[in-house]
Enzyme design. Structure first.
Site, PDB file in Angstrom:
ATOM      1  N   ARG A 107       0.642  -1.101  -0.241  1.00  0.00           N
ATOM      2  CA  ARG A 107       0.033   0.042   0.027  1.00  0.00           C
ATOM      3  C   ARG A 107       0.906   1.164  -0.108  1.00  0.00           C
ATOM      4  O   ARG A 107       1.742   1.347   0.882  1.00  0.00           O
ATOM      5  CB  ARG A 107      -0.779  -0.036   1.138  1.00  0.00           C
ATOM      6  CG  ARG A 107      -1.644   1.418   1.494  1.00  0.00           C
ATOM      7  CD  ARG A 107      -2.675   1.466   2.583  1.00  0.00           C
ATOM      8  NE  ARG A 107      -3.688   0.559   2.030  1.00  0.00           N
ATOM      9  CZ  ARG A 107      -4.837   0.722   2.751  1.00  0.00           C
ATOM     10  NH1 ARG A 107      -5.285   1.388   3.653  1.00  0.00           N
ATOM     11  NH2 ARG A 107      -5.858   0.097   2.204  1.00  0.00           N
ATOM     12  N   HIS A 134      -7.721   0.918  -5.942  1.00  0.00           N
ATOM     13  CA  HIS A 134      -7.717   0.284  -5.038  1.00  0.00           C
ATOM     14  C   HIS A 134      -8.297  -1.179  -5.259  1.00  0.00           C
ATOM     15  O   HIS A 134      -9.582  -1.583  -5.065  1.00  0.00           O
ATOM     16  CB  HIS A 134      -8.603   0.911  -3.753  1.00  0.00           C
ATOM     17  CG  HIS A 134      -8.323   0.060  -2.629  1.00  0.00           C
ATOM     18  ND1 HIS A 134      -7.543  -1.073  -2.173  1.00  0.00           N
ATOM     19  CD2 HIS A 134      -8.934   0.521  -1.372  1.00  0.00           C
ATOM     20  CE1 HIS A 134      -7.773  -1.259  -0.865  1.00  0.00           C
ATOM     21  NE2 HIS A 134      -8.711  -0.398  -0.408  1.00  0.00           N
ATOM     22  N   GLN A 137     -10.245  -3.949  -3.065  1.00  0.00           N
ATOM     23  CA  GLN A 137     -11.494  -3.479  -2.662  1.00  0.00           C
ATOM     24  C   GLN A 137     -12.707  -3.701  -3.408  1.00  0.00           C
ATOM     25  O   GLN A 137     -13.604  -4.595  -3.056  1.00  0.00           O
ATOM     26  CB  GLN A 137     -11.326  -1.960  -2.388  1.00  0.00           C
ATOM     27  CG  GLN A 137     -12.733  -1.509  -1.812  1.00  0.00           C
ATOM     28  CD  GLN A 137     -13.123  -2.020  -0.438  1.00  0.00           C
ATOM     29  OE1 GLN A 137     -12.205  -1.842   0.581  1.00  0.00           O
ATOM     30  NE2 GLN A 137     -13.977  -2.743  -0.061  1.00  0.00           N
ATOM     31  N   ASP A 225     -17.742   6.942  -0.491  1.00  0.00           N
ATOM     32  CA  ASP A 225     -16.170   6.872  -0.021  1.00  0.00           C
ATOM     33  C   ASP A 225     -16.182   7.953   0.793  1.00  0.00           C
ATOM     34  O   ASP A 225     -16.737   9.354   0.562  1.00  0.00           O
ATOM     35  CB  ASP A 225     -15.188   6.537  -1.019  1.00  0.00           C
ATOM     36  CG  ASP A 225     -13.886   6.172  -0.224  1.00  0.00           C
ATOM     37  OD1 ASP A 225     -13.789   6.019   1.029  1.00  0.00           O
ATOM     38  OD2 ASP A 225     -12.727   6.019  -0.761  1.00  0.00           O
ATOM     39  N   CYS A 266     -16.328   1.297   1.114  1.00  0.00           N
ATOM     40  CA  CYS A 266     -15.171   0.434   1.238  1.00  0.00           C
ATOM     41  C   CYS A 266     -14.480   0.588   2.987  1.00  0.00           C
ATOM     42  O   CYS A 266     -13.975  -0.340   3.597  1.00  0.00           O
ATOM     43  CB  CYS A 266     -13.848   0.830   0.594  1.00  0.00           C
ATOM     44  SG  CYS A 266     -13.540   2.563   0.744  1.00  0.00           S
ATOM     45  N   ARG A 294     -13.251  -8.831   1.891  1.00  0.00           N
ATOM     46  CA  ARG A 294     -11.839  -8.588   1.538  1.00  0.00           C
ATOM     47  C   ARG A 294     -11.016  -9.813   1.671  1.00  0.00           C
ATOM     48  O   ARG A 294     -10.055 -10.003   1.157  1.00  0.00           O
ATOM     49  CB  ARG A 294     -11.507  -7.412   2.283  1.00  0.00           C
ATOM     50  CG  ARG A 294     -11.849  -6.103   2.368  1.00  0.00           C
ATOM     51  CD  ARG A 294     -11.605  -5.414   0.824  1.00  0.00           C
ATOM     52  NE  ARG A 294     -10.309  -5.286   0.488  1.00  0.00           N
ATOM     53  CZ  ARG A 294      -9.456  -4.194   1.069  1.00  0.00           C
ATOM     54  NH1 ARG A 294      -9.943  -3.288   1.779  1.00  0.00           N
ATOM     55  NH2 ARG A 294      -8.150  -4.084   0.845  1.00  0.00           N
TER      56      ARG A 294
HETATM   57  N1   CP Z   1     -11.113  -0.277   2.799  1.00  0.00           N
HETATM   58  C1   CP Z   1      -9.632  -0.477   3.121  1.00  0.00           C
HETATM   59  O1   CP Z   1      -8.926  -0.737   2.444  1.00  0.00           O
HETATM   60  O2   CP Z   1      -9.625  -0.271   4.705  1.00  0.00           O
HETATM   61  P1   CP Z   1      -8.222   0.122   5.278  1.00  0.00           P
HETATM   62  O3   CP Z   1      -7.800   1.428   5.077  1.00  0.00           O
HETATM   63  O4   CP Z   1      -8.482  -0.158   6.768  1.00  0.00           O
HETATM   64  O5   CP Z   1      -7.396  -1.004   4.765  1.00  0.00           O
HETATM   65  N1  NVA Z   2     -10.348   6.641  -0.668  1.00  0.00           N
HETATM   66  C1  NVA Z   2      -9.715   6.234   0.630  1.00  0.00           C
HETATM   67  C2  NVA Z   2      -9.737   4.729   0.577  1.00  0.00           C
HETATM   68  C3  NVA Z   2      -9.512   3.974   1.945  1.00  0.00           C
HETATM   69  C4  NVA Z   2      -9.615   2.602   1.893  1.00  0.00           C
HETATM   70  C5  NVA Z   2      -8.363   6.531   0.660  1.00  0.00           C
HETATM   71  O1  NVA Z   2      -7.593   6.490  -0.219  1.00  0.00           O
HETATM   72  O2  NVA Z   2      -7.873   7.082   1.829  1.00  0.00           O
END
Ligand code: CP
Ligand code: NVA
Length: 308
Positions: A107, A134, A137, A225, A266, A294
Site C-alpha cells: 500500500r 484500490h 477492494q 467513500d 469500502c 476482503r
Molecule cells: N477499505 C480499506 O482498504 O480499509 P483499510 O484502509 O482499513 O485497509
Molecule cells: N479513498 C480512501 C480509501 C481508503 C480505503 C483513501 O485512499 O484514503
C-alpha cells in the site's frame, strides 16, 4: 507468476476465476473459527510481505489472516521503518525482498512505486491501494454484490461523491465485469478520463450526472467513500466538504434508487458526512459483508498470483 496490479490489467476470464474461487473458499470455511486453517493449504511454507506506507485496518488484517488460513506466514512492514522510507530505491528493495519472501503486497502513495516494485520483483506483487486505485477492494465489492443479488453484469452502479482511487477501480470493474456506472459529484472531483474511457471502451455506459437524485434513479447499487482520502491534503478539508455535502448518501437519496438497491462503502466511513448512520446501519447496507469479503477475495487473488 502473476502480479495483481489493477483490475483493468487482469483479463476478464481471470477476474471471473478469482471471484468464483473466492466464493468457493468462503463457502468451504463457513462457521469455522477465524484462525482455523483451510482444508487445502495452498500457501504452506510461503512467506508474504505486507508493506504499508499508509494506515490500514481492513487490508492489513484481512491479508494477514488470509495468508495464515491458507497455511502461509506473513511479515507486516511499515514503509517508514524500512530503508525504502530513507532513500533506498524501490527497485533495490524489490530485488532484495524477492530473495526473502514469496509475494509482496504494498500500500503506497504514488502508483509509480507499485509499478517499479512489480518491474523489479521476481515474486508476485499485489496492489493494496495507491493514490489512484484500490483493486482488491472492488474485487470484494463484486463478490459482495453477487452473493446478495446474483450477477453484476448489466446492473446500474452509482458512485456518489469524490471520483477517487476507489471510484477508479469501480470504473475498471465496470468495464471488466460489464456493468453500467453513473458518477455523481462535483465537476472538480470527477474521475480521471482515463478510467472513464477504459470502461466506455469495453462497451458499458458511464454517465456523469451532477444531480444526485437523478443519478440514483433505478440504481441497483449505491456506493460512496470518504470525502478526504489519505493522499489528500488536510488543508483542502473545508473546501472539499462544501463541494461534497450535496452528495451525501442519506435515506432520502436511497429512496430514489431501486427498493432492493444495495449500499456499499469500502470503509473507514465518516458517519454523517459522506453517509448517514441511518443508511450505513439500514436494511440496504451490506458494508460488513463487504469488509469480510476482503478476506475471501484476497485469498483468491493470492492463490491466483502464485498459481497455488
Ligand atoms: N477499505 C480499506 O482498504 O480499509 P483499510 O484502509 O482499513 O485497509
Ligand atoms: N479513498 C480512501 C480509501 C481508503 C480505503 C483513501 O485512499 O484514503
Amino acid at each position: 507468476m502473476n502480479h495483481f496490479l489493477d483490475i483493468h490489467k487482469t483479463d476478464k476470464d481471470q477476474l471471473r476465476l478469482i471471484i468464483d474461487s473466492a466464493k468457493a473458499m468462503k463457502t468451504a470455511r463457513d462457521g469455522q473459527p477465524k484462525a482455523a486453517t483451510d482444508h487445502d493449504l495452498p500457501l504452506k511454507d510461503r512467506m508474504v510481505a505486507l508493506i504499508f506506507e499508509k494506515p490500514s485496518t481492513r487490508t492489513r488484517t484481512s491479508f494477514d489472516v488470509g495468508v495464515r488460513q491458507m497455511g502461509g506466514q506473513t511479515m507486516v512492514l511499515s514503509g517508514s521503518d524500512m530503508q525504502l522510507g530513507h532513500g533506498e530505491t524501490i527497485a533495490d528493495t524489490a530485488r532484495v525482498m524477492s530473495r526473502y519472501v514469496d509475494m509482496i503486497m504494498i500500500r503506497t502513495f504514488d502508483e509509480s512505486v507499485l509499478e517499479e516494485m512489480a518491474e523489479y520483483a521476481t515474486v508476485p506483487v499485489i496492489n493494496g491501494l495507491t493514490d489512484r486505485t484500490h483493486p482488491c477492494q472492488i474485487m470484494a465489492d463484486v463478490l459482495t454484490y453477487e452473493e446478495h443479488r446474483g450477477p453484476i453484469a448489466g446492473k446500474k452502479v452509482v458512485w456518489c461523491g469524490d471520483g477517487n482511487n476507489v471510484c477508479a477501480s469501480f470504473l475498471h470493474a465496470a468495464g471488466q465485469f460489464g456493468f453500467d456506472l453513473t458518477f455523481t459529484g462535483p465537476v472538480q472531483l470527477d474521475p480521471e478520463m482515463e478510467f472513464v474511457g477504459f470502461a466506455r471502451n469495453q462497451g458499458v455506459a458511464v454517465t456523469i450526472e451532477r444531480d444526485p437524485t437523478k443519478a440514483v434513479e433505478g440504481a441497483d447499487l449505491v456506493v460512496t467513500d470518504t470525502w478526504i482520502s489519505m493522499h489528500d491534503a488536510q488543508s483542502a478539508r473545508e473546501r472539499r466538504h462544501n463541494m461534497l455535502r450535496p452528495y451525501q448518501v442519506n435515506a432520502r437519496l436511497m429512496e430514489r434508487a431501486k427498493p432492493d438497491a444495495l449500499f456499499m462503502h469500502c470503509l473507514p466511513a465518516h458517519r454523517e458526512e459522506e453517509v448517514t448512520s441511518e443508511v450505513m446501519d439500514g436494511p440496504n447496507s451490506v458494508i460488513w459483508d463487504e469488509a469480510e469479503n476482503r478476506l475471501h477475495a484476497q485469498k483468491a487473488i493470492m492463490r491466483w498470483c502464485l498459481g497455488a
